[in-house]
Motif scaffolding. Structure first.
Motif, PDB file in Angstrom:
ATOM      1  N   LEU B 440       0.832  -1.211   0.000  1.00 12.60           N
ATOM      2  CA  LEU B 440       0.000   0.000   0.000  1.00 12.60           C
ATOM      3  C   LEU B 440       0.861   1.253   0.000  1.00 12.60           C
ATOM      4  N   ARG B 441       1.924   1.205   0.776  1.00  7.57           N
ATOM      5  CA  ARG B 441       2.853   2.355   0.815  1.00  7.57           C
ATOM      6  C   ARG B 441       3.377   2.633  -0.586  1.00  7.57           C
ATOM      7  N   ALA B 442       3.787   1.553  -1.252  1.00  2.00           N
ATOM      8  CA  ALA B 442       4.349   1.708  -2.595  1.00  2.00           C
ATOM      9  C   ALA B 442       3.291   2.237  -3.563  1.00  2.00           C
ATOM     10  N   ARG B 443       2.096   1.703  -3.478  1.00  2.00           N
ATOM     11  CA  ARG B 443       1.040   2.104  -4.416  1.00  2.00           C
ATOM     12  C   ARG B 443       0.530   3.512  -4.189  1.00  2.00           C
ATOM     13  N   LEU B 444       0.358   3.856  -2.903  1.00  3.78           N
ATOM     14  CA  LEU B 444      -0.248   5.155  -2.604  1.00  3.78           C
ATOM     15  C   LEU B 444       0.765   6.295  -2.703  1.00  3.78           C
ATOM     16  N   GLY B 445       2.006   5.989  -2.410  1.00  2.00           N
ATOM     17  CA  GLY B 445       3.042   7.012  -2.496  1.00  2.00           C
ATOM     18  C   GLY B 445       2.658   8.249  -1.712  1.00  2.00           C
ATOM     19  N   LEU B 446       2.666   9.387  -2.374  1.00  2.00           N
ATOM     20  CA  LEU B 446       2.389  10.641  -1.678  1.00  2.00           C
ATOM     21  C   LEU B 446       0.901  10.870  -1.416  1.00  2.00           C
ATOM     22  N   HIS B 450       0.434   8.579   5.862  1.00  2.00           N
ATOM     23  CA  HIS B 450       1.031   7.425   6.533  1.00  2.00           C
ATOM     24  C   HIS B 450       0.260   6.169   6.157  1.00  2.00           C
ATOM     25  N   VAL B 451       0.960   5.067   6.026  1.00  2.00           N
ATOM     26  CA  VAL B 451       0.304   3.755   5.983  1.00  2.00           C
ATOM     27  C   VAL B 451       0.942   2.953   7.110  1.00  2.00           C
ATOM     28  N   VAL B 452       0.142   2.511   8.059  1.00  2.00           N
ATOM     29  CA  VAL B 452       0.716   1.836   9.230  1.00  2.00           C
ATOM     30  C   VAL B 452       0.069   0.465   9.438  1.00  2.00           C
ATOM     31  N   GLY B 453       0.763  -0.402  10.130  1.00  2.00           N
ATOM     32  CA  GLY B 453       0.230  -1.732  10.441  1.00  2.00           C
ATOM     33  C   GLY B 453       0.469  -2.071  11.896  1.00  2.00           C
ATOM     34  N   TYR B 454      -0.532  -2.653  12.529  1.00  2.00           N
ATOM     35  CA  TYR B 454      -0.424  -3.074  13.935  1.00  2.00           C
ATOM     36  C   TYR B 454      -1.550  -4.039  14.236  1.00  2.00           C
ATOM     37  N   GLY B 455      -1.437  -4.723  15.345  1.00  2.00           N
ATOM     38  CA  GLY B 455      -2.530  -5.633  15.718  1.00  2.00           C
ATOM     39  C   GLY B 455      -2.057  -6.847  16.469  1.00  2.00           C
ATOM     40  N   HIS B 456      -3.010  -7.799  16.707  1.00  2.00           N
ATOM     41  CA  HIS B 456      -2.634  -9.039  17.395  1.00  2.00           C
ATOM     42  C   HIS B 456      -2.193 -10.074  16.361  1.00  2.00           C
ATOM     43  N   LEU B 457      -1.055 -10.662  16.580  1.00  2.00           N
ATOM     44  CA  LEU B 457      -0.628 -11.777  15.730  1.00  2.00           C
ATOM     45  C   LEU B 457      -1.377 -13.032  16.195  1.00  2.00           C
ATOM     46  N   GLY B 458      -1.631 -13.879  15.257  1.00  2.79           N
ATOM     47  CA  GLY B 458      -2.300 -15.122  15.640  1.00  2.79           C
ATOM     48  C   GLY B 458      -3.794 -14.980  15.659  1.00  2.79           C
ATOM     49  N   GLN B 467      -4.815   9.797   5.219  1.00  2.00           N
ATOM     50  CA  GLN B 467      -4.679  10.554   3.972  1.00  2.00           C
ATOM     51  C   GLN B 467      -4.322  12.003   4.279  1.00  2.00           C
ATOM     52  N   PRO B 468      -3.498  12.613   3.434  1.00  2.30           N
ATOM     53  CA  PRO B 468      -3.253  14.041   3.621  1.00  2.30           C
ATOM     54  C   PRO B 468      -4.570  14.796   3.439  1.00  2.30           C
TER      55      PRO B 468
END
Lengths: 476, 476
Positions: B440-446, B450-458, B467-468
């Protein structure tokens, strides 16, 4: 329930099931004297070294009497399905070349259940290797109005895995491939015919365990485990298959392949249709593949064995145990004094603690041997100090652990040596659990030689009663 | 799925759901600037003291703009259901006397979801107290062809708890009675409208915990938790509701009460129909009572916080963790450097370890504080020694544990302070989990701030991208 769901599927998958349901109490009877001799690869494991394997392997006569046909014993009526013709055999041969079994001798075993209480008269057994082959078979049978009976390891205790009449047996024996295993998540995807023990070995080599374990693990198929919603020895620790089975592939009666084979631990997209197939005993379709979550392998196992003065104390010990051992508690089994007496009498196993009205076996499985032993010691001090238990012993080495487990695991065997056994596998609210034994003892009086109770607390329990020989009639 | 099952039930329970489904991606958008201010008893808890409570409570303007009507935003068409008449109101008043709400002001909140993305225009809300009342209501509405929308705590994130048009809202708010709790088995039976936090308190006083925990626990109803198959913070330890929910009572669309309210841990009698209702979001019926298995309360909780050099190392840390901590592991959360940056920037929370591309929070819950801390230390030594983690810290006291949890729990809040947020709650195979963020970071670029990831594994993971401001149009 069945009548509401049935109209959505062709009738033929149901009639044998309905027939079985009529004889449900009879199917729970065990005539132990006639139990089949388990050989290598037989229903109770291939090795004969584990205490589990011994269950039911004793006292079986070398030539067991013929099992009565189910249709005669229960007077069930065959519905107007087609009869397998030569053309059908040729067509089926095209679907599974070289894997159409019609030899009467080879068909003998798959026609009879392990407890030898029911017998069908199927003349054809098919051994598909893929879901596509199962789909072709079912589509063909659906079009030709031929009845089908799916079969896994045929180790079931309630006659659900054998045909009632001349259904075509669709065996999952050759569907024994592991599709994938994920080393991080512990998710195993495999075909339905994989034998539980083989899967156990496979995942244990990779640092995981199967979330279920059964005495019949040497023969039972994972597909059958799921179809019957098997509980087993790890139920207390890893819970029900409804939580650990992540996905299923199922072939419906008309040959449609239903792919619910997700391997995501959480999947909330749409209705969770796979749940309907768990425990449905093949009545809604044939399970062809399973995705299951394997927990990491515990590095330490300990077993404690206690004597308790009453069933109330057994329950309180269970409470204390859950509180103090919590996350490492992997089994909590109980047996009454009558069980211990029979185990001592017939198998010469010595009771490791003082004679008591009840006995409790507690297993812990954890990641730190020292910690677990320490927790168990603290727990033992507590229950012995408070009088919940009157005596106790702790085993940390493999040999002693097996010895203690044998006391519990070999009860069935001891009972079978004692006489004819009626065995019931029941789930009841915990505090009413043992009332059944006391009530049955009071009601049966001298009609029963023994009425005993044992099993896993927190999941289910077995109650058996032995009848004096004089009451047994030949048709049981 | 819906189209296959729908014909078996009256259509009216489905149309609002189908309407919602059309707008599913839009429903996952969060316009954080417009989030409703949670007050006492609001969706995120009553006290404001827990870090969980803070989630979403920040930066909300004092007068949020009007939420657009769902029917206008998504151009959904109302099906030809009847309109509530004065006669209907009188009849409903006879069924739930004094508990028919028609005041437009009182109806404002239940017509809008918590994220303020969807809005219905219901003119009637009913507050039944018993399953029988729910049955009467549904039977009446079924006969009169009136559409109904069941509602619990209205804390859902996907618009499933609010009406789309003028459906009658059937609220479970007054169905908040605990029916029974069993001190030995930990089985709780309660009405569907019990608030999760109240249930937690109740069972914790008795030495147990609820098998699920959510940020919205102060408001969400257990019936809604089950209807949406909520996962939450205890998923890794206690598994899915499919395993812990033992029984359900459900009222079907025509008023039939379906009693699957068993409290047996294992029940293999017939098909497990209750499973269909878990996660079905009220489309198959209204859940009115729940039987749920509560695990014993752990006496010790510890938290470790680590910095990891890459996502591969996060996954390997997860593996090591499962192996070494096994039975005491109760949470494994990850967040990326971008999350930490935003948490630091907007909430002034300091990173407790060296700056790293990824961070991991590990919680253990066990029955022996000393043992658990020792296990965690051993684990930390291992991961730090092998380079899986580059830095780590361990908290054993309540204050520090809360501080570490805040870093993870307040990410949503930090994001919302940063700008407009599109938030997606996704389940993906573990090793592909973070690809989504990178891609997503690569596709959305500017186009994205921010594109962020977090959460529970498993269990599952959240991915958000801010979005700006310049890209935001008023109708988002």
């Amino acid at each position: 329930m069945m009548s509401r769901l049935a109209p959505r599927w062709p009738a033929w998958l149901f009639w044998w099931r309905a027939a079985c349901a009529q004889g449900v109490s009879a199917q729970q009877r065990t005539w132990a004297g006639a139990s089949r001799i388990p050989g290598p690869g037989g229903p109770w494991g291939a090795t004969g070294t584990s205490p589990l394997v011994r269950r039911g392997s004793s006292s079986a006569p070398s030539c067991a009497p013929e099992v009565m046909l189910t249709r005669e014993r229960y007077s069930v009526r065959r519905l107007p399905f087609s009869v397998v013709s030569e053309d059908d055999l040729a067509a089926l041969e095209r679907i599974v070349p070289g894997r159409v079994v019609t030899d009467p001798e080879e068909l003998e075993a798959p026609n009879v259940d392990w407890l030898r209480t029911v017998r069908g008269s199927s003349k054809v057994l098919l051994r598909p290797r893929t879901s596509q082959e199962v789909a072709h078979i079912l589509r063909y049978c659906h079009e030709r109005n031929l009845a089908v009976s799916p079969q896994g390891g045929n180790t079931g205790m309630v006659g659900g895995s054998t045909p009632v009449f001349d259904e075509i047996i669709v065996s999952t024996t050759l569907m024994n491939q592991i599709v994938s295993f994920h080393n991080v998540s512990g998710v195993l995807v495999c075909q339905a015919g994989c034998v539980l023990e083989a899967l156990s070995r496979y995942v244990e080599e990779r640092g995981f365990v199967m979330p279920l374990d059964l005495g019949a693990k040497g023969s039972c198929h994972i597909g059958g485990n799921v179809a019957t919603n098997a509980g087993g020895l790890r139920f207390l620790r890893y819970g029900s298959l409804r939580g650990t089975v992540l996905g299923l592939e199922v072939v419906l009666a008309d040959g449609t392949i239903l792919n619910c084979l997700t391997s995501l631990r959480k999947d909330n997209t749409g209705y969770d249709l796979k749940q309907l197939f768990i425990g449905s005993e093949g009545t809604l379709g044939v399970i062809t593949a399973v995705s299951i979550l394997c927990p990491p392998k515990p590095s330490a196992v300990n077993v404690a064995f206690l004597g308790c003065p009453g069933f109330a104390e057994v329950l309180q010990t269970f409470c204390t145990c859950r509180g103090m051992l919590g996350e490492i508690l992997s089994a909590f089994e109980f047996m009454d004094a009558e069980c211990m007496k029979l185990v001592g009498l017939h198998l010469r196993l010595a009771c490791p603690v003082q004679e008591s009205p009840f006995y409790v076996l507690i297993e812990t499985s954890g990641s730190g041997a020292g910690h677990d032993a320490e927790k168990l010691s603290g727990f033992l001090e507590q229950v012995l100090g408070s009088g919940l238990a009157t005596d106790g012993t702790l085993a940390t080495d493999q040999r002693r652990i097996k010895m203690l487990w044998a006391l519990r695991e070999r009860i069935t065997e001891a009972l079978s040596r004692d006489g004819y056994v009626y065995k019931y596998d029941l789930s009841l609210p915990l505090d009413r659990l043992y009332d059944l034994v006391s009530d049955l003892r009071a009601r049966l009086g001298l009609h029963a030689k023994h009425v005993v109770g044992y099993g896993h607390l927190g999941a289910q329990c077995w109650f058996s009663f032995d009848q004096p020989t004089r009451l047994i009639t030949p048709d049981l």
